[in-house]
Write an enzyme that holds these catalytic residues in place. Structure first.
Site, short mmCIF file in Angstrom:
data_model
loop_
_atom_site.label_atom_id
_atom_site.label_comp_id
_atom_site.label_asym_id
_atom_site.label_seq_id
_atom_site.Cartn_x
_atom_site.Cartn_y
_atom_site.Cartn_z
N ASP A 122 4.10 7.10 -7.52
CA ASP A 122 5.10 6.61 -6.57
C ASP A 122 6.52 6.68 -7.15
O ASP A 122 7.48 6.93 -6.43
CB ASP A 122 4.79 5.15 -6.17
CG ASP A 122 3.45 5.04 -5.47
OD1 ASP A 122 3.24 5.78 -4.50
OD2 ASP A 122 2.61 4.23 -5.91
N HIS A 127 -0.50 0.70 -12.26
CA HIS A 127 -1.23 0.94 -11.03
C HIS A 127 -2.40 -0.03 -10.96
O HIS A 127 -3.01 -0.35 -11.98
CB HIS A 127 -1.74 2.39 -10.97
CG HIS A 127 -2.19 2.83 -9.61
ND1 HIS A 127 -3.43 2.55 -9.12
CD2 HIS A 127 -1.54 3.52 -8.64
CE1 HIS A 127 -3.56 3.05 -7.91
NE2 HIS A 127 -2.42 3.65 -7.59
N HIS A 178 0.84 -1.20 0.00
CA HIS A 178 0.00 0.00 0.00
C HIS A 178 0.87 1.25 0.00
O HIS A 178 1.19 1.80 -1.04
CB HIS A 178 -0.93 -0.04 1.22
CG HIS A 178 -1.97 1.03 1.24
ND1 HIS A 178 -2.20 1.91 0.20
CD2 HIS A 178 -2.88 1.37 2.20
CE1 HIS A 178 -3.19 2.71 0.50
NE2 HIS A 178 -3.62 2.43 1.72
#
Length: 423
Positions: free
Chosen positions: A363, A306, A265
């Site tokens: 990210d 993703h 996560h």
């Protein structure tokens, strides 16, 4: 909302009519709440096909790469808004007027200092403890320091707790970092904006107060905006589930932090730098991209693609622009950052990744930015928690106001039936 019906056919039983609910946008939802009367439940591990609640806060269309906060596209908020204005939007449903924003900013500034006794609590942790472990402990303990406004049925108490959490998270995050470094803790400054204040508490010392770079402060602000909320993800669902029991807001946010700590996560941007360490050098990029394409090779290309966004991550474009600005401002000559840029360049031009929509996500770029600013990888998920707190508390407030029942998932039991002891 329920203008259509679905019919469920169960062999040997009468058909079951189920309402079909329609939201503002997005797919219709089959309301299965009445199924319990038939003696059946639905089975959906991971809740991939289950809506656990009704919400007006955030909408995601993963196929089209859309992320909306209260209807506003994330790209517009990142470009034209700032983090505290986005916080107000998430918490209250509408953008603030000039007067409302000034009052909200003033309120947050007046809540940034934490109770002095929290320093004693902090000193109970080992200095080499993981920052997320310390964050879980401190945020969970806030209810022992701020127990004057914990009546969750009182809207004013809920608002005060929300303001305290948004205001104090940067202070707590910086305290955790300073403590791990053995440096003196820095008090917040009311003359700085939210992101400037965080960088001040992170990197200044009583012996030397350096001015905060506007470029880095803007980058930090964008990172906060782009991580502010992401609908019913694992940590947000955890906050909602904990909140459905009537737990106090600080305990619920601590539960969210614990869920976020999981590498699947919140640890994704940290995993990007770990992957870059594994690749090691620009000369190895082609070899590792080949490994990523090999189904029999366990190597994963972190920071690309993703789970939700099947096309592109709408936050990534903003983050790439910010990444370029930060690296240009700092003029960093870092082999790992050079490697990241090379990996991005080759992967974006490789048909294998383009055909599978495996583009760099938020990210990938946020990890590079945070490293460039000087934030250690162990603090990355702490930054994520800081930014996501407003999303968590917005969902918590919405859930409490809606009177949602306590969460109680069912199960498909596959263990032993009833049996007697052999003696």
């Amino acid at each position: 909302m329920a203008d259509k019906k679905a019919q469920l056919i169960i062999e040997g039983a009468a058909p079951v009519e189920l309402p079909v609910l329609t939201g503002t946008v997005g797919p219709d939802v089959i309301d299965v709440r009445s199924l319990t009367s038939t003696g059946h439940f639905t089975f959906d591990p991971g809740f991939m096909s289950t809506a656990s609640c009704e919400s007006k806060i955030t909408y995601i269309d993963g196929d089209k790469g859309i992320l909306l906060h209260r209807g506003y596209p994330i790209e517009q908020l990142a470009e034209k808004s700032d983090y505290l204005e986005t916080c107000y939007l998430l918490l209250n449903g509408e953008l603030p007027t000039t007067e409302q924003k000034a009052k909200f900013v003033d309120t947050i500034k007046n809540h940034t200092i934490v109770h002095e006794q929290l320093k004693s609590f902090l000193h109970g942790f080992r200095r080499d403890a993981h920052p997320m472990a310390v964050m879980c402990g401190i945020v969970g303990a806030l209810s022992a320091f701020y127990h004057d406004s914990l009546d969750i049925n009182n809207p004013q108490h809920r608002e005060i707790s929300a303001h305290r959490l948004v205001a104090k998270m940067p202070t707590i995050a910086a305290m955790v970092y300073k403590y791990s470094m053995g440096q003196p803790l820095m008090y917040p400054r009311n003359d700085l904006n939210y992101s400037e204040n965080f960088l001040h508490m992170m990197f200044n010392t009583p012996a030397e107060i350096k001015p905060i770079s506007p470029v880095l402060a803007k980058a930090m602000d964008r990172i906060f905006i782009l991580h502010a909320d992401h609908e019913q993800n694992a940590s947000t669902s955890t906050v909602r589930l904990a909140g459905s029991t009537g737990a106090n807001p600080f305990a619920c946010i601590a539960a969210g932090i614990a869920a976020l700590w999981g590498p699947a996560h919140g640890g994704a941007n940290e995993a990007v730098l770990t992957m870059l360490d594994e690749i090691g050098d620009v000369s190895n990029v082609e070899k590792f991209l080949a490994k990523a394409k090999d189904k029999n090779d366990p190597f994963k290309l972190m920071g690309f693609g993703h789970r939700v966004y099947k096309n592109f991550d709408p936050r990534a474009k903003v983050m790439k622009q910010t990444c370029d600005e930060v690296l240009g401002e700092l003029g960093i000559n870092d082999p790992q950052l050079e490697l990241a840029m090379k990996l991005e360049e080759i992967a974006l031009n490789d048909p294998y990744f383009a055909e599978r929509n495996l583009y760099p996500n938020v990210d990938f770029y946020s990890g590079i930015i945070l490293k460039a600013i000087g934030i250690p990888t162990s603090m990355f998920t702490v930054i994520f928690a800081l930014a996501r707190t407003v999303g968590w508390i917005s969902h918590w407030k919405e859930m409490i106001a809606s009177g949602q029942k306590i969460g109680r998932p069912r199960q498909l039991y596959t263990g032993h039936p009833q049996r007697d002891l052999p003696r």
